[in-house]
Design a protein around this motif. Sequence first.
Motif, short mmCIF file in Angstrom:
data_model
loop_
_atom_site.label_atom_id
_atom_site.label_comp_id
_atom_site.label_asym_id
_atom_site.label_seq_id
_atom_site.Cartn_x
_atom_site.Cartn_y
_atom_site.Cartn_z
N ARG A 1 18.68 -8.90 26.33
CA ARG A 1 17.89 -8.82 25.10
C ARG A 1 18.54 -9.60 23.95
O ARG A 1 18.99 -9.02 22.95
N LYS B 1 8.72 -14.53 20.06
CA LYS B 1 8.66 -14.62 21.52
C LYS B 1 9.32 -13.41 22.19
O LYS B 1 10.04 -13.51 23.17
N GLY B 2 9.08 -12.22 21.62
CA GLY B 2 9.60 -10.98 22.17
C GLY B 2 11.05 -10.69 21.84
O GLY B 2 11.56 -9.63 22.20
N ARG B 3 11.73 -11.60 21.11
CA ARG B 3 13.13 -11.38 20.73
C ARG B 3 13.19 -10.89 19.29
O ARG B 3 12.53 -11.44 18.40
N ASP B 4 14.01 -9.87 19.03
CA ASP B 4 14.18 -9.37 17.67
C ASP B 4 14.74 -10.46 16.78
O ASP B 4 15.56 -11.27 17.20
N GLU C 1 18.96 -11.85 20.57
CA GLU C 1 18.32 -11.72 19.27
C GLU C 1 18.45 -13.01 18.47
O GLU C 1 19.42 -13.75 18.61
N ARG D 1 9.73 -10.12 15.35
CA ARG D 1 10.03 -10.58 16.71
C ARG D 1 9.43 -11.97 16.91
O ARG D 1 8.32 -12.26 16.48
N TYR E 1 4.57 -15.01 17.04
CA TYR E 1 5.50 -14.05 16.45
C TYR E 1 4.78 -12.70 16.34
O TYR E 1 3.56 -12.60 16.50
N MET E 2 5.56 -11.66 16.05
CA MET E 2 5.00 -10.33 15.80
C MET E 2 5.76 -9.71 14.64
O MET E 2 6.98 -9.82 14.56
N ARG F 1 18.80 -13.44 29.52
CA ARG F 1 17.48 -12.86 29.24
C ARG F 1 17.49 -11.35 29.39
O ARG F 1 16.87 -10.62 28.62
#
Length: 410
Positions: free
Chosen positions: A287, A329-332, A289, A327, A313-314, A284
């Motif tokens: 980071r 869940k905050g992962r690229d 991806e 992204r 998602y974002m 974690r």
Amino acid sequence: MNIEEMTLEQIATRKAEIKELSKRDDADIDALSEEVDKLNEREAQLKADKKKAEKRANLQNMVIEGAGNDVKPNETNLDSMEYRTAFMNYVVKGTRSDLLKYVQRDDAAGQSGDLGVMIPQTVVQKIIKDLEKVYGQLYSRVRKTNIQGGVKYPIGSFSATFTRITETTKSDRQKGGSITGSVTFEYKIGEIRLARTILQSVLSVPAFEAELAKVIVQAYVKAMDHEIMLGNEESNEMQGILTEANKSGGRIPKANIIEFTAEEVADWKQWQKKLFAEIPLSMRGLRPEFVMTPGTWEANIKTLADDNNRPVYMETFNPVDGAEIARFKGRDVVFVEEDILKNFDDAATGEYFAMLWVPEEAYAINTNLEFSVTRYMDHEANQMVTKALVINDGKPLDTKYIYLLKKKVV
């Protein structure tokens, strides 16, 4: 004498002495055995260093081809306009010049002795600079090394550990924590065939070099992205992650290969339970991806929402070049083509549709990025072929940093 200062001849002499000493009744077998272990370690190091020096000398043995050549190898400047012009004329017209440097090495099984004409440094630097940009979505993220091929490297040697020491102790540089296993990078030649019609339309040297670099970069990184995932050593390619996962006794942990049904992939709670809850703290913090196709992103991830109907998602866009920034869940999220991973909806049971990884810990490509160009006549097609050559290899490193997602049809 200190073992670390011994030569191969001195080691052989000392091992012969120990062999005689061990026959005595009063011999300290434990001490002699420990000394033999240290001698063997030093001997292996010296032999590896010797082999490395020999291979480096072979690969870097640049010679000038042509009778009566007055130009010595170390007097030819690969960055001079004379060399650059001669190189352009060689690629476009096939004109040979005494200025050109030809890359040669000792012939070996499966290896060509003639690797073509050295590409000028201006082109090489542009290739390297362009490769550093985001051309290959996977290639740009994995670890790049330039180490000796043909040698077995412990995977732990690609990482570092923290160790407490005192005035009388020191950390053991041979150990790499709990990471086990090893990898061996080989010398594999890759080729990029060049379209002469494109290169012949360019007249000036700078424009020719820019066009040549662009052609090489685009072909190279596309091939690298494909081989990082699907390469097969048996076909003289790098070893791909999915190929490793499908291999009997492969190094990808079975617990890191997770199946999702259509019902589960549409349920954000199942993502939490089956994947995110399994990611260790050590991963974690690095980071990790995601890698998936745009189709999976649009149809399966952007439709996910929690119990309060909030998207998980974002998505934004780079204001400079308009590139999509995704992204989950905050992962690229990195996008790849469908020939590398399947769209979830199109995948059959057992096919991979996504990956979560830490690129620099999970995979390495070993190369010196020294490209050369060669030409030959293809008598089958009755045409002259021009191609760029490069030597490299790639392997999965610490596979605990790779989680693969595959579809399950019920």
